[in-house]
Design a protein around this motif. Structure first.
Motif, PDB file in Angstrom:
ATOM      1  N   GLY A  38       0.777  -1.313  -0.073  1.00 26.02           N
ATOM      2  CA  GLY A  38       0.148  -0.075  -0.120  1.00 26.02           C
ATOM      3  C   GLY A  38       0.777   1.277   0.003  1.00 26.02           C
ATOM      4  N   ILE A  39       0.074   2.515  -0.167  1.00 26.87           N
ATOM      5  CA  ILE A  39       0.887   3.633   0.216  1.00 26.87           C
ATOM      6  C   ILE A  39       0.177   4.389   1.465  1.00 26.87           C
ATOM      7  N   THR A  40       1.223   4.822   2.343  1.00 30.31           N
ATOM      8  CA  THR A  40       0.989   5.377   3.658  1.00 30.31           C
ATOM      9  C   THR A  40       1.363   6.723   3.572  1.00 30.31           C
ATOM     10  N   ALA A  41       0.627   7.773   3.658  1.00 22.91           N
ATOM     11  CA  ALA A  41       1.037   8.978   4.044  1.00 22.91           C
ATOM     12  C   ALA A  41       1.312   9.488   5.265  1.00 22.91           C
ATOM     13  N   VAL A 218      -4.027   5.108   3.251  1.00 24.24           N
ATOM     14  CA  VAL A 218      -4.207   5.501   4.549  1.00 24.24           C
ATOM     15  C   VAL A 218      -3.324   6.707   4.798  1.00 24.24           C
ATOM     16  N   GLY A 219      -3.673   7.422   5.913  1.00 21.43           N
ATOM     17  CA  GLY A 219      -2.718   8.469   6.395  1.00 21.43           C
ATOM     18  C   GLY A 219      -2.475   8.727   7.861  1.00 21.43           C
ATOM     19  N   THR A 232      -8.287   6.362   6.861  1.00 25.41           N
ATOM     20  CA  THR A 232      -8.290   6.112   5.454  1.00 25.41           C
ATOM     21  C   THR A 232      -7.912   7.500   4.898  1.00 25.41           C
ATOM     22  N   SER A 233      -7.591   7.443   3.463  1.00 23.84           N
ATOM     23  CA  SER A 233      -7.332   8.731   2.697  1.00 23.84           C
ATOM     24  C   SER A 233      -8.800   9.302   2.816  1.00 23.84           C
TER      25      SER A 233
END
Length: 272
Positions: A38-41, A218-219, A232-233
């Motif tokens: 995934g991409i996590t900010a 998600v962030g 979540t975003s």
């Protein structure tokens, strides 16, 4: 977010404390996770501790008189916070530093070759062609000295150099810094492609909350060395506090004046 590590978490940072010069406590019980694939900010204002978090994960604190004094960092089920940076890189964790940090007196292709020092030499040709597929401009300039490239091209080169190392976890520190809006959009589209096509897990540190949440799953939001909000975003983009303090919008969706945003920052509800 603390507690038992989920099997799908490639990275788990648990109750982390970081001290600089044996005095300055920078991270104060920070916990976050990055899901496999995934991409996590990781968002926050200047000085929140975002870059320190990445350096703790990649083992680069010692060079700045920093140290993890409590908590742990778990990558793929094993603690890594006591490992030297070269061991962490070989495990598949690669950081793209803020400010790009390319070798200005070397060509584009030689910069890329430096990214492959942890990989077998025979992999370089395939790896570099993959980088050129993502960044055609780098192929056009492959014999050019990196110091003569634009800021956007240098950012592409820094990310491409990381990809040569075949990272499992890519740590990106402010990839939009100093770039024009169209270049930011291009860079973030490529980050999304790298995640989707190569399955690279990405932890993205950004001040540009809208761009980061636009591609992240998600962030986490940091303030003063702690995580103060996560979700979540979609949840974060719809959160009134995030809209006010990070997107510059009022609850009605109107753009806020800078003076109003500065005033509202003083009463952040989650820090009350």
């Amino acid at each position: 977010m603390a507690g038992k590590i989920d099997a799908v978490d490639l990275l788990a940072v648990e109750n982390l404390e970081v001290v600089y010069n044996d005095v300055a406590l920078t991270l104060k019980g920070l916990s976050l996770r990055a899901g496999q694939g995934g991409i996590t900010a990781l968002l926050g204002a200047n000085g929140a501790g975002k870059s320190t978090t990445l350096k703790a994960i990649s083992g680069l604190l010692a060079g700045e008189d920093g140290a993890v004094t409590d908590g742990r960092i778990v990558f793929d089920g094993a603690p890594i916070n006591h490992l030297p940076p070269e061991r962490i890189v070989r495990l598949g964790v690669f950081q793209v530093m803020e400010g790009r940090r390319v070798f200005e007196d070397m060509s584009v292709e030689d910069n890329l070759r430096c990214g492959g020092v942890t990989r077998p030499a025979g992999e370089f040709k395939t790896g570099v062609e993959r980088v050129y597929d993502y960044f055609p401009r780098l192929k056009e300039r492959r014999q050019q000295l990196a110091g003569y490239m634009s800021g956007g091209e240098q950012q592409m080169l820094a990310i491409g150099r990381a990809l040569i190392a075949k990272p499992r976890l890519l740590l990106l520190d402010e990839p939009s810094l100093g770039l024009a809006p169209l270049l930011v959009e291009e860079i973030f589209d490529i980050i999304r492609r790298i995640n989707r096509d190569d399955g690279v897990t990405i932890l993205l540190v950004e001040q540009n909350a809208r761009a980061a949440l636009g591609i992240a799953d998600v962030g986490f939001i940091m303030e003063n060395g702690r995580i103060v909000l996560d979700g979540t975003s979609a949840e974060l983009l719809g959160n009134p506090d995030v809209q006010e303090f990070y997107l510059g919008l009022s609850h009605g969706g109107e753009k806020r004046r800078y003076r109003d945003v500065k005033h509202y920052r003083r009463r952040k509800r989650w820090l009350g």
